[in-house]
Write a protein that holds these residues in place. Structure first.
Motif, PDB file in Angstrom:
ATOM      1  N   ALA A   1       7.647   5.255  -0.611  1.00 29.12           N
ATOM      2  CA  ALA A   1       6.580   6.257  -0.568  1.00 29.12           C
ATOM      3  C   ALA A   1       5.607   5.980   0.577  1.00 29.12           C
ATOM      4  N   LEU A   2       5.337   4.733   0.836  1.00 33.44           N
ATOM      5  CA  LEU A   2       4.504   4.324   1.970  1.00 33.44           C
ATOM      6  C   LEU A   2       5.417   3.522   2.895  1.00 33.44           C
ATOM      7  N   PRO A   3       5.778   4.095   4.031  1.00 37.31           N
ATOM      8  CA  PRO A   3       6.797   3.463   4.870  1.00 37.31           C
ATOM      9  C   PRO A   3       6.411   2.072   5.376  1.00 37.31           C
ATOM     10  N   GLU A   4       5.150   1.865   5.677  1.00 39.66           N
ATOM     11  CA  GLU A   4       4.716   0.555   6.134  1.00 39.66           C
ATOM     12  C   GLU A   4       4.082  -0.206   4.962  1.00 39.66           C
ATOM     13  N   GLU A   5       3.829  -1.475   5.159  1.00 39.95           N
ATOM     14  CA  GLU A   5       3.201  -2.285   4.116  1.00 39.95           C
ATOM     15  C   GLU A   5       1.770  -1.801   3.888  1.00 39.95           C
ATOM     16  N   ALA A   6       1.365  -1.753   2.632  1.00 39.45           N
ATOM     17  CA  ALA A   6       0.004  -1.333   2.295  1.00 39.45           C
ATOM     18  C   ALA A   6      -0.993  -2.337   2.862  1.00 39.45           C
ATOM     19  N   THR A   7      -2.043  -1.815   3.466  1.00 39.68           N
ATOM     20  CA  THR A   7      -3.083  -2.682   4.016  1.00 39.68           C
ATOM     21  C   THR A   7      -4.106  -3.007   2.930  1.00 39.68           C
ATOM     22  N   ASP A   8      -4.960  -3.970   3.210  1.00 32.82           N
ATOM     23  CA  ASP A   8      -6.049  -4.280   2.291  1.00 32.82           C
ATOM     24  C   ASP A   8      -6.943  -3.052   2.089  1.00 32.82           C
ATOM     25  N   GLU A   9      -7.114  -2.283   3.140  1.00 34.20           N
ATOM     26  CA  GLU A   9      -7.932  -1.062   3.046  1.00 34.20           C
ATOM     27  C   GLU A   9      -7.276  -0.030   2.129  1.00 34.20           C
ATOM     28  N   ASP A  10      -5.950   0.121   2.228  1.00 36.48           N
ATOM     29  CA  ASP A  10      -5.220   1.028   1.341  1.00 36.48           C
ATOM     30  C   ASP A  10      -5.405   0.616  -0.117  1.00 36.48           C
ATOM     31  N   ILE A  11      -5.272  -0.681  -0.358  1.00 42.96           N
ATOM     32  CA  ILE A  11      -5.380  -1.199  -1.725  1.00 42.96           C
ATOM     33  C   ILE A  11      -6.791  -1.006  -2.257  1.00 42.96           C
ATOM     34  N   ARG A  12      -7.784  -1.312  -1.444  1.00 41.73           N
ATOM     35  CA  ARG A  12      -9.185  -1.154  -1.887  1.00 41.73           C
ATOM     36  C   ARG A  12      -9.516   0.325  -2.136  1.00 41.73           C
ATOM     37  N   ALA A  13      -9.023   1.211  -1.293  1.00 36.48           N
ATOM     38  CA  ALA A  13      -9.277   2.645  -1.485  1.00 36.48           C
ATOM     39  C   ALA A  13      -8.682   3.130  -2.802  1.00 36.48           C
ATOM     40  N   ALA A  14      -7.483   2.665  -3.124  1.00 41.72           N
ATOM     41  CA  ALA A  14      -6.863   3.049  -4.390  1.00 41.72           C
ATOM     42  C   ALA A  14      -7.661   2.497  -5.573  1.00 41.72           C
ATOM     43  N   ALA A  15      -8.115   1.252  -5.465  1.00 41.51           N
ATOM     44  CA  ALA A  15      -8.917   0.645  -6.528  1.00 41.51           C
ATOM     45  C   ALA A  15     -10.229   1.404  -6.715  1.00 41.51           C
ATOM     46  N   LEU A  16     -10.857   1.782  -5.616  1.00 41.53           N
ATOM     47  CA  LEU A  16     -12.106   2.544  -5.684  1.00 41.53           C
ATOM     48  C   LEU A  16     -11.888   3.887  -6.363  1.00 41.53           C
ATOM     49  N   GLN A  17     -10.817   4.587  -6.021  1.00 45.65           N
ATOM     50  CA  GLN A  17     -10.529   5.874  -6.646  1.00 45.65           C
ATOM     51  C   GLN A  17     -10.294   5.716  -8.141  1.00 45.65           C
ATOM     52  N   TYR A  18      -9.600   4.660  -8.522  1.00 51.22           N
ATOM     53  CA  TYR A  18      -9.349   4.399  -9.937  1.00 51.22           C
ATOM     54  C   TYR A  18     -10.666   4.166 -10.688  1.00 51.22           C
ATOM     55  N   VAL A  19     -11.523   3.312 -10.138  1.00 47.06           N
ATOM     56  CA  VAL A  19     -12.799   3.012 -10.795  1.00 47.06           C
ATOM     57  C   VAL A  19     -13.673   4.262 -10.869  1.00 47.06           C
ATOM     58  N   ARG A  20     -13.675   5.061  -9.823  1.00 44.18           N
ATOM     59  CA  ARG A  20     -14.437   6.321  -9.848  1.00 44.18           C
ATOM     60  C   ARG A  20     -13.942   7.235 -10.974  1.00 44.18           C
TER      61      ARG A  20
END
Length: 76
Positions: free
Chosen positions: A12-31
């Motif tokens: 689904a994500l062709p390249e490795e997820a970056t720390d920024e990608d992971i943090r953005a997903a975590a932020l969306q979840y917490v929101r």
């Protein structure tokens, strides 16, 4: 759940997820879970701590997943 959280593993994500990608997903979840886009000052610390914990758990998950028989090999 939250439509703005994207899948962070191949293919689904062709390249490795970056720390920024992971943090953005975590932020969306917490929101989504908290119901706050931006918490009040008295909730900021617990909100930020939740994002940190979820981002770390997400990185651990991605590092441990095996995709097509091979470890994802994400450096934590």
């Amino acid at each position: 759940m939250c439509r703005s959280i994207k899948t962070l593993r191949p293919p689904a994500l062709p390249e490795e997820a970056t720390d920024e990608d992971i943090r953005a997903a975590a932020l969306q979840y917490v929101r989504k879970v908290s119901g706050f886009r931006a918490p009040a000052a008295h909730n900021q610390e617990v909100f930020d701590r939740a994002v940190d914990v979820i981002a770390e758990a997400t990185a651990d998950l991605l590092a441990g997943l095996e995709i097509r028989g091979q470890a994802a090999r994400r450096a934590s």
